[in-house]
Each structure stands twice: as structure tokens, then as C-alpha cells.
Scaffold this motif. Sequence first.
Motif, mmCIF file in Angstrom:
data_model
loop_
_atom_site.group_PDB
_atom_site.id
_atom_site.type_symbol
_atom_site.label_atom_id
_atom_site.label_comp_id
_atom_site.label_asym_id
_atom_site.label_seq_id
_atom_site.Cartn_x
_atom_site.Cartn_y
_atom_site.Cartn_z
ATOM 1 N N LEU A 277 -23.573 38.364 46.175
ATOM 2 C CA LEU A 277 -23.820 39.517 45.297
ATOM 3 C C LEU A 277 -23.120 40.773 45.812
ATOM 4 N N LEU B 49 -29.050 43.357 37.421
ATOM 5 C CA LEU B 49 -28.881 41.900 37.460
ATOM 6 C C LEU B 49 -29.472 41.313 36.178
ATOM 7 N N ASP C 130 -32.892 39.418 35.616
ATOM 8 C CA ASP C 130 -34.170 40.134 35.581
ATOM 9 C C ASP C 130 -34.231 40.916 34.279
ATOM 10 N N TYR D 232 -36.346 36.378 47.579
ATOM 11 C CA TYR D 232 -35.970 37.747 47.185
ATOM 12 C C TYR D 232 -35.551 38.589 48.382
ATOM 13 N N GLY D 233 -34.940 39.763 48.063
ATOM 14 C CA GLY D 233 -34.822 40.796 49.066
ATOM 15 C C GLY D 233 -36.210 41.400 49.242
ATOM 16 N N GLU E 162 -32.936 40.116 53.372
ATOM 17 C CA GLU E 162 -32.658 39.187 52.277
ATOM 18 C C GLU E 162 -33.376 37.853 52.524
ATOM 19 N N LYS E 163 -34.252 37.499 51.617
ATOM 20 C CA LYS E 163 -34.929 36.205 51.565
ATOM 21 C C LYS E 163 -35.539 35.761 52.913
ATOM 22 N N VAL F 248 -37.376 42.948 45.864
ATOM 23 C CA VAL F 248 -36.402 43.694 45.057
ATOM 24 C C VAL F 248 -36.218 42.976 43.730
ATOM 25 N N VAL F 249 -36.372 43.720 42.636
ATOM 26 C CA VAL F 249 -36.037 43.225 41.304
ATOM 27 C C VAL F 249 -34.642 43.783 41.012
ATOM 28 N N GLY F 250 -33.877 43.098 40.170
ATOM 29 C CA GLY F 250 -32.458 43.438 40.035
ATOM 30 C C GLY F 250 -32.107 44.745 39.364
ATOM 31 N N TYR G 174 -30.778 48.653 40.698
ATOM 32 C CA TYR G 174 -30.397 49.458 41.859
ATOM 33 C C TYR G 174 -29.644 50.706 41.393
ATOM 34 N N GLN H 22 -24.160 40.016 51.368
ATOM 35 C CA GLN H 22 -25.395 40.365 50.656
ATOM 36 C C GLN H 22 -25.463 41.862 50.364
ATOM 37 N N THR I 240 -28.177 43.385 49.773
ATOM 38 C CA THR I 240 -29.339 43.832 50.556
ATOM 39 C C THR I 240 -28.909 44.342 51.936
HETATM 40 C C1 G1P Z 1 -30.647 38.716 44.255
HETATM 41 C C2 G1P Z 1 -30.772 39.610 45.481
HETATM 42 C C3 G1P Z 1 -32.223 39.679 45.940
HETATM 43 C C4 G1P Z 1 -33.096 40.136 44.788
HETATM 44 C C5 G1P Z 1 -32.902 39.231 43.558
HETATM 45 C C6 G1P Z 1 -33.640 39.811 42.363
HETATM 46 O O1 G1P Z 1 -30.946 37.392 44.652
HETATM 47 O O2 G1P Z 1 -29.920 39.118 46.509
HETATM 48 O O3 G1P Z 1 -32.334 40.563 47.025
HETATM 49 O O4 G1P Z 1 -34.459 40.124 45.185
HETATM 50 O O5 G1P Z 1 -31.511 39.127 43.212
HETATM 51 O O6 G1P Z 1 -33.497 38.994 41.240
HETATM 52 P P1 G1P Z 1 -30.533 36.114 43.745
HETATM 53 O O7 G1P Z 1 -31.580 36.009 42.675
HETATM 54 O O8 G1P Z 1 -29.167 36.407 43.192
HETATM 55 O O9 G1P Z 1 -30.554 34.947 44.681
#
Ligand code: G1P
Length: 286
Positions: free
Chosen positions: A109, A129, A132, A169-170, A189-190, A202-204, A206, A228, A230
Amino acid sequence: MRATKAVLPVAGMGTRFLPVTKAVPKEMLPLVDRPCLAYVIAEAVEAGLGDIVLVTSRGKSAIEDYFDRSPALEASLAASGKEALLQEVLSAARLARVVSVRQQEPRGLGHAVLQAAAAVGNQPFAVILPDDIVDSPIPAIGQLLAVQESPDQAVVALRAVPREKTNRYGICAGPSLGPDRIRIEVMVEKPAPETAPSNLSVVGRYLLPAEIFEILAHTPPGRGGEIQLTDAIAVLAGQGRVQGVMFSGAHFDTGSPVGLLAASLHYALKHPTYGAETAELLRRLT
Ligand code: G1P
């Protein structure tokens, strides 16, 4: 200076939706009568972010076509007197000013966002993102804009998740700034549930300063061997420059089939044409 541009990373392979994503970008899967992507672009536009930068990849050209004019289709709808449909088709092309850049390799990302550097330029911007989807009276990204104190500050959307899901998630932690806000000090991150600093994910959504591009350019691969976002924002968090906001609204993770189904039902029940029929269908099925 306030952000006017929103970067939407849409380069992912959509593996959770295979085999349909062999031929259709996951962002083009429908929520009732329009693609998922149209919902998040409408959210951006409503919040005053009318310049959209899509970060795409090979095989995603259907996305660009959706936001373009379609002269043959428009002429055919006009000739057959289908005025309402014609207006729907035109409004998709008029929704926002859309440009696209490519991410040539799937390197994460953070790497995807970095590809938008030239298109964004030296100004603060948003990242949304499309997996979401948030339905709320005040657009989720607008809720972040409302609390941003300066263009040098980053703001991210947060929500609490069950502890056992922190590794999806982050995850952020830091002191409270009020009932719905924290000053983020730590961002991972995760993380595994045992090591996660909190259960705030974190929801997508920012808001980021342009400086993030320089940080991303020097961010080494992190979780999963990917660059990342994050990790780059964590650098700003270490300088006390990141706020987390517990946004309000109905949130759906449309990156999974069941999440897409939940969002489909939510929007179908609210839909002026299909709402009553959907409610009746649910009564029959349950
Ligand atoms: C990404 C981000 C993550 C965030 C998430 C939200 O992860 O890296 O930090 O919490 O989106 O949807 P992904 O869903 O792309 O793995």
C-alpha cells in the motif's frame, strides 16, 4: 492549505474474490446498481475532494472506462428516449475529475501511494481505500478534515476491533484528546493480538502531508515484505503529528464476499426503487 485531492489505490489483485476478479476489477463489483468505487468517490467529492488519483494496475481499465464518457451508449439511450438512464450514465462520467497512474509491481500500500506523488504534487492529500465503505451523514473523510489542525498533520480513521483480529489491520495507540480522538504515538501494521498496543484499528481513510512521499521513498519493506503506509505514518506519529478519529457511520469491509453482501443489503434496503422489495425478500428468507 486544505486537501483537494484523494488518492484511491485500486491496484490490488482481489484474490478474495477469485474467480470473478479474473475478469472484473473488485472495485467494479456492484453495490446494488453502481460499483463499490463510485460510493467512495462520491464520498470524496461530497467532502470537497473533487480531484481523484487512481493508482491502478494491468487489467483494471474497466475502472477508467466507467468514469469516462461513452458516446455510442449515450447516443443509443438518447435515440430510444431512455432519458433517466442516460442521465445516470452521464452522472458516472461527471462524478469527479479522475486521473490514473500505475503501480507496476505489487509492492504494498505504501508503494501504491508513492506512485501518486507526481499527480498529487506538494500539497496535503487524502487516501481512501475502496474496500472500506462508510455510510454516514457526514462523509467519513470529511470527519477527518473537520479535526485536522494544520496541513502538516496526518489524521487517520479508527475503530475498535475484537482483540483476536488485530493481525488484520494497522493498530494505533496513544493518549486521548477527547471522547473520539487520540494523539497517535504508536502505529503497527497487523500485530499479533498478544503484542498489539491496543484494539484500535485503522480504517481506510487518511489525511496526509506531502512530506509522506519522501518518507515512503525511504521506508524499507515491512510486514509481508511490502512497503507499508502504516510504517511511514508511524514516523510522523513519532513526531506527535498524527491524530486518530473514531469516526461515526455504518462501516463495511467490502474486500470480502460476506462484507460485500452486508453492504449490498444495507444499500438495497435504503434504495428508493429496491428498498421495499429487498425488505420483503429478507422476510421470506429468514
Ligand atoms: C490496509 C492497511 C491497514 C488498514 C486496512 C484498512 O490493509 O495496511 O493498516 O488497517 O487497510 O482496511 P489491507 O486491508 O490492504 O491488508
